[in-house]
Write an enzyme that holds these catalytic residues in place. Structure first.
Site, PDB file in Angstrom:
ATOM      1  N   SER A 120       0.829  -1.196   0.000  1.00  9.66           N
ATOM      2  CA  SER A 120       0.000   0.000   0.000  1.00  9.66           C
ATOM      3  C   SER A 120       0.878   1.267   0.000  1.00  9.66           C
ATOM      4  O   SER A 120       1.663   1.457  -0.920  1.00  9.66           O
ATOM      5  CB  SER A 120      -0.973  -0.047   1.189  1.00  9.66           C
ATOM      6  OG  SER A 120      -2.032   0.851   1.022  1.00  9.66           O
ATOM      7  N   ASP A 180     -10.035  -4.760  -4.339  1.00  8.81           N
ATOM      8  CA  ASP A 180      -9.413  -3.823  -3.396  1.00  8.81           C
ATOM      9  C   ASP A 180     -10.190  -2.514  -3.416  1.00  8.81           C
ATOM     10  O   ASP A 180     -10.239  -1.825  -4.439  1.00  8.81           O
ATOM     11  CB  ASP A 180      -7.945  -3.598  -3.780  1.00  8.81           C
ATOM     12  CG  ASP A 180      -7.145  -2.915  -2.678  1.00  8.81           C
ATOM     13  OD1 ASP A 180      -7.729  -2.105  -1.930  1.00  8.81           O
ATOM     14  OD2 ASP A 180      -5.929  -3.183  -2.570  1.00  8.81           O
ATOM     15  N   HIS A 207      -7.694  -5.740   0.004  1.00 14.23           N
ATOM     16  CA  HIS A 207      -6.499  -4.982   0.369  1.00 14.23           C
ATOM     17  C   HIS A 207      -5.660  -5.776   1.368  1.00 14.23           C
ATOM     18  O   HIS A 207      -5.708  -5.542   2.580  1.00 14.23           O
ATOM     19  CB  HIS A 207      -6.929  -3.637   0.956  1.00 14.23           C
ATOM     20  CG  HIS A 207      -5.823  -2.616   1.010  1.00 14.23           C
ATOM     21  ND1 HIS A 207      -5.184  -2.149  -0.116  1.00 14.23           N
ATOM     22  CD2 HIS A 207      -5.261  -1.960   2.057  1.00 14.23           C
ATOM     23  CE1 HIS A 207      -4.272  -1.259   0.234  1.00 14.23           C
ATOM     24  NE2 HIS A 207      -4.295  -1.128   1.550  1.00 14.23           N
TER      25      HIS A 207
END
Length: 227
Positions: A120, A180, A207
């Site tokens: 991320s 996601d 995610h």
């Protein structure tokens, strides 16, 4: 004769820390335990406890657990609020240079490393570090490969310099999920042109760092090139 495990520096996501990211990647460590040694560090910036954030609500539910009391970030897109939103356009950010220095310190104190892995916001940072290495601006950076999970291009104007230089030739594996909601698939795909010959592992989930048995071969084939 077994190969020596590749040492990989791991860069956590926003509102995580090195310990919590290690816990969340337990399945990946088990999947690749004979191939890699994962080393985790924490970002230098503590994230203020905020009730609501535009992207933080979803991100918190997806990536932050009870064990994440010491929430950390690599930079803030909202300088005044000291918060981060991957979709927030901004002219300047806060904290990135200190985070680059923290990575350099980790390389000296904990290295050497063969590669680097980010998740991320951590994956977005990894892309920037690879750009610095490609532009020969950081002699300490000598990563042979990069794994970027749910990565993205920073929307901050001052960060565009990382994407305007030469294409990054460091071999890269880009991992992202079709479901996601925090970093949608198209945001991760937007990062691919920055890398030459980027390899993609697309999974049907959300995610997180995927580590199902069906993903083992892709990870192993990618890593085998560097052993």
């Amino acid at each position: 004769m077994s190969a020596v495990p590749l040492r990989i520096l791991c860069i956590h996501g926003y509102r995580q820390n090195g310990n919590s990211f290690r816990e969340k990647t337990g399945a990946l460590r088990k999947l690749l335990k004979k191939q890699v040694e994962l080393v985790f560090i924490s970002a230098p910036h503590q994230v203020p406890a905020i009730q609501e954030e535009n992207c933080g609500t979803n991100q918190q539910s997806q990536t932050v657990s009870v064990g994440d009391e010491d929430q950390r970030g690599w930079w803030f897109s909202d300088v005044q609020a000291r918060s981060f939103n991957a979709k927030q356009d901004c002219e300047s950010s806060l904290g990135l240079e200190e985070s680059i220095e923290a990575v350099k310190a980790a390389l000296k104190d904990l290295g050497p490393f063969s590669g680097i892995l980010g998740f991320s916001q951590g994956a977005a940072l990894v892309a920037m570090l690879c750009a610095l290495q490609e532009q020969k601006l950081e002699p300490d950076f000598n990563f042979r490969f990069a794994i970027l999970v749910a990565g993205f291009r920073s929307a901050c104007l001052e960060h565009q310099r990382f994407y305007e230089g030469p294409v990054i030739t460091i071999p890269s594996l880009h991992v992202f999920g079709q479901d996601d909601r925090v970093i949608p698939e198209e945001m991760s795909r937007d990062l691919l042109p920055a890398f030459d010959g980027a390899q993609v592992l697309l999974h049907p989930g959300g995610h997180f760092v995927p580590a199902a048995s069906s993903h083992r071969q892709t990870y192993q084939d990618f890593l085998k090139r560097f052993q």
